[in-house]
Enzyme design. Structure first.
Site, PDB file in Angstrom:
ATOM      1  N   GLU A   7       0.801  -1.157  -0.066  1.00 31.99           N
ATOM      2  CA  GLU A   7      -0.018  -0.052  -0.135  1.00 31.99           C
ATOM      3  C   GLU A   7       0.876   1.206   0.060  1.00 31.99           C
ATOM      4  OE1 GLU A   7      -3.195   2.191   3.071  1.00 31.99           O
ATOM      5  OE2 GLU A   7      -2.989  -0.170   3.068  1.00 31.99           O
ATOM      6  N   GLU A  11      -3.208  10.741   2.511  1.00 31.88           N
ATOM      7  CA  GLU A  11      -4.002  10.767   3.584  1.00 31.88           C
ATOM      8  C   GLU A  11      -4.347  12.125   3.842  1.00 31.88           C
ATOM      9  OE1 GLU A  11      -4.248   6.431   5.535  1.00 31.88           O
ATOM     10  OE2 GLU A  11      -2.587   7.582   6.091  1.00 31.88           O
ATOM     11  N   TRP A 101     -12.579   7.313   4.438  1.00 31.45           N
ATOM     12  CA  TRP A 101     -12.801   6.494   5.863  1.00 31.45           C
ATOM     13  C   TRP A 101     -13.349   7.233   6.974  1.00 31.45           C
ATOM     14  CZ3 TRP A 101      -7.768   4.548   8.746  1.00 31.45           C
ATOM     15  CH2 TRP A 101      -8.069   3.607   9.727  1.00 31.45           C
ATOM     16  N   THR A 112      -7.073   5.135  16.428  1.00 34.33           N
ATOM     17  CA  THR A 112      -7.634   5.310  14.976  1.00 34.33           C
ATOM     18  C   THR A 112      -8.407   6.855  15.043  1.00 34.33           C
ATOM     19  OG1 THR A 112      -7.316   3.000  14.262  1.00 34.33           O
ATOM     20  CG2 THR A 112      -8.882   4.610  13.136  1.00 34.33           C
TER      21      THR A 112
END
Length: 222
Positions: A7, A11, A101, A112
């Site tokens: 990956e 972001e 997300w 997170t």
């Protein structure tokens, strides 16, 4: 992202409009003592201004650029694994994916949620007026690198109308290096102006398969 979780990321956590984050993963492996993420600060208003974000992924180096300026470079030689026999560097055919997300929800781990800027504010005026959060992608440019000699050798000959790369299995004689084939199969999984649940993607959720090359995106958050 590849099917085996290589990956490479740009972001944009929603709580900051003056920074972006670059990151990469190798086979989905997360090393708690050597996080590959970096924050690029000092960007002018990612919420209301288009910027060009570029990933240049080559066999020996990986770089991220903003508005034509390289802000980070990783050399493959700097990712040598602990036992010195392989590199923790993305090499498998990967899709170009765009997504939003919703990380600020109770089911996500606390770390997170903190990274995303806290819990989602469902009373946010943007959400209330549109019925979803969204981001706008103005344009996407993808330039694939030329096939390597090894790829051509694996194929025998390149197929007509080739448009994607796939990998079969790792070459057991080359320490974790995947055998890559060129195909004429489509890897698109979605397109158009997509709205998924409470999150919308103004430019569509296009997915393209590449193995190395340059990806340039012009986008801003909404």
């Amino acid at each position: 992202m590849s099917d085996v979780k290589d990956e490479i990321d740009w972001e944009w956590p929603g709580d900051s409009t003056s920074s972006a984050q670059s990151n990469y993963f190798w086979l989905g492996f997360i090393n708690a003592t050597a996080n590959h993420g970096q924050t690029q600060s000092g960007i002018d208003d990612t919420f209301g201004t288009y910027h060009d974000y570029t990933i240049d992924w080559q066999p020996d180096a990986l770089s991220w650029s903003i508005d034509g300026n390289v802000v980070r470079t990783v050399q493959k030689t700097d990712t040598l694994g602990p036992d010195g026999t392989y590199y923790e560097y993305p090499t498998t055919p990967a899709r170009v994916q765009f997504s939003i997300w919703p990380a600020g929800i109770p089911s996500e781990p606390a770390g997170t949620v903190a990274w995303a800027g806290g819990m989602i504010n469902w009373a946010d005026p943007d959400y209330v007026s549109q019925g979803h959060f969204s981001t706008i992608v103005k344009s996407v440019t993808i330039k694939c690198s030329s096939e390597t000699a090894a790829t051509v050798a694996n194929n025998g000959s390149l197929p007509a109308n080739s448009q994607s790369y796939v990998y079969t299995s790792n070459d057991t004689n080359s320490n974790m290096i995947p055998r890559v084939l060129v195909t004429n199969e489509s890897t698109n999984v979605n397109g158009g102006g997509a709205t998924l649940g409470g999150f919308g993607f103004g430019g569509g959720a296009a997915v393209v398969s590449v193995v190395a090359g340059v990806l340039a995106i012009s986008a801003f958050l909404v």
